[in-house]
Design a protein around this motif. Sequence first.
Motif, mmCIF file in Angstrom:
data_model
loop_
_atom_site.group_PDB
_atom_site.id
_atom_site.type_symbol
_atom_site.label_atom_id
_atom_site.label_comp_id
_atom_site.label_asym_id
_atom_site.label_seq_id
_atom_site.Cartn_x
_atom_site.Cartn_y
_atom_site.Cartn_z
ATOM 1 N N MET A 131 26.875 55.643 28.935
ATOM 2 C CA MET A 131 27.957 54.946 29.629
ATOM 3 C C MET A 131 27.773 53.462 29.384
ATOM 4 O O MET A 131 26.652 52.967 29.428
ATOM 5 N N GLU A 132 28.859 52.751 29.145
ATOM 6 C CA GLU A 132 28.768 51.295 29.125
ATOM 7 C C GLU A 132 29.506 50.773 30.350
ATOM 8 O O GLU A 132 30.706 50.986 30.506
ATOM 9 N N ILE A 133 28.755 50.136 31.232
ATOM 10 C CA ILE A 133 29.288 49.660 32.506
ATOM 11 C C ILE A 133 29.437 48.150 32.408
ATOM 12 O O ILE A 133 28.443 47.436 32.253
ATOM 13 N N PHE A 193 30.256 54.262 11.907
ATOM 14 C CA PHE A 193 31.067 53.953 13.089
ATOM 15 C C PHE A 193 30.417 54.621 14.283
ATOM 16 O O PHE A 193 29.692 55.612 14.132
ATOM 17 N N GLN A 194 30.664 54.032 15.449
ATOM 18 C CA GLN A 194 30.213 54.642 16.702
ATOM 19 C C GLN A 194 31.442 55.231 17.373
ATOM 20 O O GLN A 194 32.476 54.567 17.440
ATOM 21 N N THR A 195 31.339 56.457 17.849
ATOM 22 C CA THR A 195 32.454 57.028 18.601
ATOM 23 C C THR A 195 32.346 56.511 20.033
ATOM 24 O O THR A 195 31.325 56.693 20.697
ATOM 25 N N VAL A 249 25.941 46.942 30.902
ATOM 26 C CA VAL A 249 24.789 47.837 31.017
ATOM 27 C C VAL A 249 25.089 49.125 30.263
ATOM 28 O O VAL A 249 26.156 49.712 30.427
ATOM 29 N N HIS A 250 24.175 49.498 29.384
ATOM 30 C CA HIS A 250 24.267 50.805 28.731
ATOM 31 C C HIS A 250 23.327 51.749 29.459
ATOM 32 O O HIS A 250 22.161 51.426 29.659
ATOM 33 N N CYS A 251 23.835 52.900 29.862
ATOM 34 C CA CYS A 251 23.019 53.821 30.630
ATOM 35 C C CYS A 251 23.176 55.250 30.108
ATOM 36 O O CYS A 251 24.296 55.747 29.994
ATOM 37 N N ILE A 263 34.210 51.323 32.867
ATOM 38 C CA ILE A 263 33.072 52.123 32.414
ATOM 39 C C ILE A 263 33.604 53.015 31.303
ATOM 40 O O ILE A 263 34.552 53.774 31.512
ATOM 41 N N HIS A 264 33.053 52.879 30.099
ATOM 42 C CA HIS A 264 33.475 53.805 29.050
ATOM 43 C C HIS A 264 32.297 54.622 28.551
ATOM 44 O O HIS A 264 31.142 54.329 28.852
ATOM 45 N N LEU A 265 32.650 55.659 27.821
ATOM 46 C CA LEU A 265 31.653 56.629 27.375
ATOM 47 C C LEU A 265 31.527 56.530 25.865
ATOM 48 O O LEU A 265 32.529 56.385 25.167
ATOM 49 N N GLU A 266 30.297 56.595 25.370
ATOM 50 C CA GLU A 266 30.081 56.534 23.919
ATOM 51 C C GLU A 266 28.798 57.264 23.571
ATOM 52 O O GLU A 266 28.197 57.911 24.429
ATOM 53 N N GLU A 267 28.389 57.170 22.321
ATOM 54 C CA GLU A 267 27.163 57.847 21.906
ATOM 55 C C GLU A 267 26.062 56.807 21.687
ATOM 56 O O GLU A 267 26.319 55.703 21.225
HETATM 57 MN MN MN Z 1 28.374 49.887 23.785
#
Ligand code: MN
Length: 488
Positions: free
Chosen positions: A163-165, A93-95, A14-16, A135-139
Amino acid sequence: MPASDYIVTIGLEVHCQIKTQTKMFCACPTSFGDEPNSNTCPTCMGLPGALPVLNKWAIEQTILTGMLVGCSTPEITVWDRKSYFYPDMPKNFQTTQMDIPVCLGGGVPLYDHAYAKDAQKNIASPGKIVRLNRIHLEEDVAKSTHLGGASLIDFNRAGTPLMEIVTEPDLDSADEAYAYLKSLQQILVYGGISDADMDKGQMRCDVNISLRKNADDPLGDKVELKNLNSTGAVRRAIRYEILRQADELDQGIAQVQSTRRWDDDLGETQMMRTKEDAHDYRYFPCPDLLPVETKDLVESASKRRPELPHEKIARFESDHKLSYYDASVLCAEADLANYYEKTVAATSAPQKKIANWIINILLGRLNEESLTISECTISPEGTAATVELIEAGTVSNNQGKEVYDALWNAPDKAPADIAKELGYEPADSSELEGIIDEIITANPDKVAEITGGNPKMANWLTGQVMKASKGKANPKIVTGIISQKLGL
Ligand code: MN
Ligand code: ZN
């Protein structure tokens, strides 16, 4: 073999979006619905040489999310670049985070009341907790809109903290996936972390799903479903995909690891790509961002830990003596639970009466008018005062509903004043007694029945008095006087 005989294994990503004032790596606002490309700067446009600056609040809110679902947070969290080319990510690239995300482990409880209505009677594993991997954090990326031959790109969304859960492959059915998303949504809203509104793209879901025949078989090759933008669509897509894969497996067609898109209008999944064209993202540590020490952020997040839906439900059951069902209806939305608590605080009327009024009368009215509780015109104090009028016997239950209807259109008035305007003042007792005496005298046979051992017939007399008073009298008071006069 029938689809129901296969063992289904599902994992969700899940991207939130996190509710923040500004973006993840720059100071541009995150407001929704502005003129396209108005909230942008060199960093979130991905212009060469622009440098990122971390949004501390977004990291703290991710840590708080982890706390709410039992994750641990490593002492240091690290940023990585995920390389790929796509027009919505022009720096190529995505951070994001690869090896050391903000949160590890944990689990999301599947709330009974989070299952779809038609699935609540038959919950396969009540009390199940779906384990999380991380759960990681990205843009977030920019938003593309495709119009015939042209594509439009809006960078207002680019750089929004996301957040990617990621769950472990713990889900067994479409119903559980639905309940997982609803439970997660509630927890995120309770935490003030995200509105998690799938309609607004604040929450998006990818599904990994595979089937196998026996529990000791290795997991089958998984199919990833993309572009799922409502909880209903997730449920429908998984149901379809289980049937499709079971049908192919029955025919001896092996599944290949692949990505499919769900078409909600056609009600089917369609092949997008197989593993052969999978990206090699070439993750590597971001040279522009230092690892972050999390100790202070963990400490300040832990001071803001809110009460969770299941904790509030348990409190309403034990302290307010509400049923699980009533408590879960009130707690399904944080705003509704707040409204209920404010109403309770404004009156000494029993909590059960308030809960009944809110669930049956107020929610019914909001439903009719397609409004949410935050759009309700009547204040908690207005609701409290109406229930009080009924409890005090000033008006009957039905009269109370009339008062409430009038209050709906004139929310600044006091319910007691409305009751007077509607003529629901307790009638002059001598006038009322006169009416009651007349009814008693006119119906000697009914009176004989009542005094002869059928006290329920007194309700019939009350009805006659109510008619004679044109509905203005209070039935409780009328019944009281009749009982007294007949010595019941
Ligand atoms: Mn992602
Ligand atoms: Zn920016």
